[in-house]
Design an enzyme around this catalytic site. Sequence first.
Site, PDB file in Angstrom:
ATOM      1  N   LYS A 149       0.852  -1.295   0.245  1.00 11.98           N
ATOM      2  CA  LYS A 149       0.222  -0.001   0.024  1.00 11.98           C
ATOM      3  C   LYS A 149       0.837   1.350  -0.150  1.00 11.98           C
ATOM      4  O   LYS A 149       2.060   1.200   0.688  1.00 11.98           O
ATOM      5  CB  LYS A 149      -0.979  -0.011   1.426  1.00 11.98           C
ATOM      6  CG  LYS A 149      -1.794   0.920   1.438  1.00 11.98           C
ATOM      7  CD  LYS A 149      -2.663   0.660   2.743  1.00 11.98           C
ATOM      8  CE  LYS A 149      -3.743   1.518   3.156  1.00 11.98           C
ATOM      9  NZ  LYS A 149      -4.719   1.184   4.221  1.00 11.98           N
ATOM     10  N   SER A 155      -9.454   1.810   3.450  1.00  9.92           N
ATOM     11  CA  SER A 155      -8.616   2.435   2.683  1.00  9.92           C
ATOM     12  C   SER A 155      -7.798   1.624   1.867  1.00  9.92           C
ATOM     13  O   SER A 155      -7.174   2.411   0.793  1.00  9.92           O
ATOM     14  CB  SER A 155      -7.589   3.551   3.690  1.00  9.92           C
ATOM     15  OG  SER A 155      -6.834   2.662   4.318  1.00  9.92           O
ATOM     16  N   SER A 176      -9.552  -1.020   7.264  1.00 11.41           N
ATOM     17  CA  SER A 176      -9.174  -0.571   5.998  1.00 11.41           C
ATOM     18  C   SER A 176      -8.575  -1.934   5.351  1.00 11.41           C
ATOM     19  O   SER A 176      -8.145  -1.814   4.059  1.00 11.41           O
ATOM     20  CB  SER A 176      -7.965   0.486   6.238  1.00 11.41           C
ATOM     21  OG  SER A 176      -8.520   1.451   6.173  1.00 11.41           O
TER      22      SER A 176
END
Lengths: 110, 488, 490
Positions: free
Chosen positions: C80, C155, C178
């Site tokens: 990420k 996210s 997330s």
Amino acid sequence: MSIEITEALISHIATLARLGLSESEIAEIQGHFEKVLHYVEALDKLDTESVDPSIFTNDAINMLEQDSPHAPLGQELALKNGPEVDEDSFLVPRIIAEAGNEAGGGKASP
Amino acid sequence: MAQKSKTQSIASHPKWEAVLGLEVHVQLQTQTKIFCRCPNSYGQSPNALTCPTCLGLPGALPVLNEKVVELAAIAGLALGSKVAEFTKFDRKNYFYPDLPKGYQISQFDQPICEGGEVQIQVDGKEKTIRLVRMHLEEDAGKNIHIEGKPQSRVDLNRAGVPLLEIVSEPDLRSPLEAATYMRKLRTTMLYLGVSDCNMEEGSLRCDCNISIRPRGSTELGTRTELKNINSFSFVQSACEYEISRQIQMREAGREIIQETRLYDSVKNETRSMRGKEEAHDYRYFPEPDLTPVTISKEDLNTYKKGLPELPDQAFERLTSDLDLPQYDAEVLTQDPEVLRYFDSCREEIDEPKKISNWIINDVFQRMNEMKVGIGSLGLPPERLVGIIRSVEEKKVSVANGREVLKKMFGNDQPIEKIIEEMGVGMISDDGLIESALAEAMEEHPHVVEDIKNGKDAAKNFLMGQVMKRTRGKANPGQVMKLIQERIL
Amino acid sequence: MTENTSKSAVEIHNKIKEGSLTSVGVVQEVFQAISNTDSKLEAFTEVYKESALEAAKKIDQQIAAGEDPGPLAGVPFSIKANICSQEGETDAASQILKGFNSPYPATVVNKLIEAGGVLIGKTNMDEFGMGSSTENSSKSTTKNPWDTGCVPGGSSGGAASAASAYGYIHLGSDTGGSIRQPSSYCGVTGLKPTYGRVSRFGLLAFASSLDQIGPISRTAEECALALSIISGKDPRDSTSAEVPHENYLENLTTEIEGSTLGIPKEYFEEGIEPEVRQRIEETIDQYRALGVGIEEVSLPHTSYANPTYVLISAAEASSNLSRYDGIHYGHRSDQSVDLEQLYSNSRGEGFGPEVKRRILVGTFVLSSGYYDAFYRKAMKVRRLIRKDFEDVFKKVDAVICPTSPVPAFPLGSRLDDPLKLYLVDILTVSANLAGIPGISFPCGFTSAGLPVGTQLLGRPFEESRLLSLVHAFQSQSDHHLRRPPVLEGS
């Protein structure tokens, strides 16, 4: 806790957070604050008088390290991402000299 | 407004009493920083001693240095504080270029030490200054103004250097007490090996909280805070200035505003930082990136057993056990390195007062000239003992011995050789002394008469004449013996 | 869809190891898939083709030379955009870190590379992890592979979208859901480990007491492989736990008979879409059929979890994001004459609207006069929420519930009202507040063809049990084997 969310309050908080906001942003945030504070009001219903705050997520204690040096990153890598640097330091707009020779003197905050 | 010349001492001011409290910041003597393992070292090229953690880079995390816990606990034990069984860290949030994370990791409501006290002596009177607490925190970097340029430089080498902040109760009543208290803390920290307390390098700095109140009142007045004072004399002059400023304000019927002020040592005045404070609210909250720390009874016992002799104990030993005058004891105990030197000398020769005299007069003179510590003079204790012995053994006179010592710093030649080269070896040869005495007697017949008539002072004159003729090298005992034999 | 991207990382690794596949081939193939499809998904913010192929080549050489390049040898992985790598930029999808090149890698990246993994790129996210739709990104808007008109969740939306479309291992981070919520929206398996199980060193902090890195993959097996490598005590993260290392892949079993799952009644009370509820109930039935005991339990403080989360995460974020101030790195406004302007302009220009909102709320709840009423109160409620789980885990081994009350929603549909977006987190935040592990896995689809995720929450450090529970389910079902329509025609 009932709090009046004024523009002045938002401006004060924005100053503390060093966050530049436009007028429209202030108005939007004001509305958002009202909603969020209303949302978290739910917690007021709980009696937590005798509850200990949960400060740490796990029970780890005494995570310490021995006092023996590792190689630092070094000047070049330290300054690599600096938006404004000279040969050995970060540069910032002039800080009004305090307490004599050294601006700021370190520990002290304005 | 306030006068810059030294005003009447607040200690004896008829109307006003000053109330002072100090927050002293001591840099801890560790190999590495408090939350990363970058070297804790002064005077390196800017930003060379940095890593992701002390640069506050994205994603970097702090890890506590175990040594700082030990040093703080030792300091606490030595000052009679209660060392916490459980202590934690908190974030103090504010923006400043020398603080790369935008918060300082400090301790808020569960500091490592609480309470404690420091004994000081001012004008011959003992006084106890109580401590509120001691807590650990990280030092900030340095912002350095570039002369003539619209920018300042930021150096983060100091960011993350471990600090112990020692907070006193408002028990101090005069600038002199404040400076004395700070000196006493310095000496104690030096004894403990907790800090090198090098003030030029900023290892010891303080903030002063100052208020005044009508004499006899027990309420505290509104206080101002003077930030970042880094010398004993500045502590004294800054407090003096601020106290007289406050007295003048009050006597003019004006209110004192609670604020932070800066001391300008060049102009010797304090200036308000008004207008900047409203933008601050430190928003302390527990530091989630660190675990809490527990200190076990076993660890505390170990530290307690390892505590060195402290300044007050050393003073007591020197005055009571060694019968040294208070002055000598005070001077010798100021610096643990000096005291260790003194004690090393005593292991060789049991003459405390003589050693003290040599150190206080001759060795200190050299230290002051060279501006170095006793360990850097190039005079190991056994060498000082060597010259003391040479004098004792009449190989050289006291006066010549002091000259010989001057040649001994950084010089490892045998003492005998130095004496010989200087030509100041003591003369014990009867023939040489006798001929010098004969000359003197011939030159000063009336003195000889005076001696015969029992004027003892005349003997000394004759002795002086012999010394003059032997360039101070004659063995005075032998001279006196010969005077007796020849004249009486 | 290409041949190998449909296989599991474990299978691919074994083939590379035995020499029937080369890492270079696998890596080339995944880059081909990305170049075919990612213009539609925008899951990746950066790909590292050159360095990845070089790394793959080295792995192949090692294998050819008879060396063991590690348990992940030759397998592609991504991180990420809030996880540091020296490769490329690490900007957490924020303007304020535009161009930031980390001089050091995160511990997890080091570990995966040392295990032979091949870093192929960074995935998109909501700026600094603040969001549940990956729409708050300075980079792009990532789409859901099952319906490109829908969000992938957030996210870690880029990671979930990538796992669904390209397979392999994608590291995300989970502060309030997330990892799990986007995994549920994209039909993949995502694990949020116990707080402290995986080092956070090198993870750009959102809320330090809640953040945890974890893997997103198609299967529990692949998550187990990844977790075995990334977990463990890190001397550079004080909060990483000193618990024995586990080989989660070896521990994996389908023998789950005799385990007990609790159904927390509060999680089914309101706002759960009927189709989601149905899929979860079917899953529960399947577990029953697998010999798992099911009983109803109560987590009485569940309704307080999200308000508590909103306060604590904002408070910590306000402090964690103070370092982005334009002084030492990142965006510096050129509209500044003095220091104060430099701060407020750089931060005002650099942060997106949701990040600003959270910083301001966080600053407020920590500020003088409000700390006790908000922050301290929330910390107390957090204790009660943790206690709920401690009590329940005395009775059952794990709890089972939906990951999100709704399936993936249309792009833009919840942007106008941030609070409405916060509500999709209500079933995931408790695990972060309690510090316990949670996993989301695909358990079926809605009539519109959108995946539904089931969530299991377990005792601290019982990731093995959660992974086995999911593994057993996946060996009896094929939801995780279905491939998203975005791949058709690619």
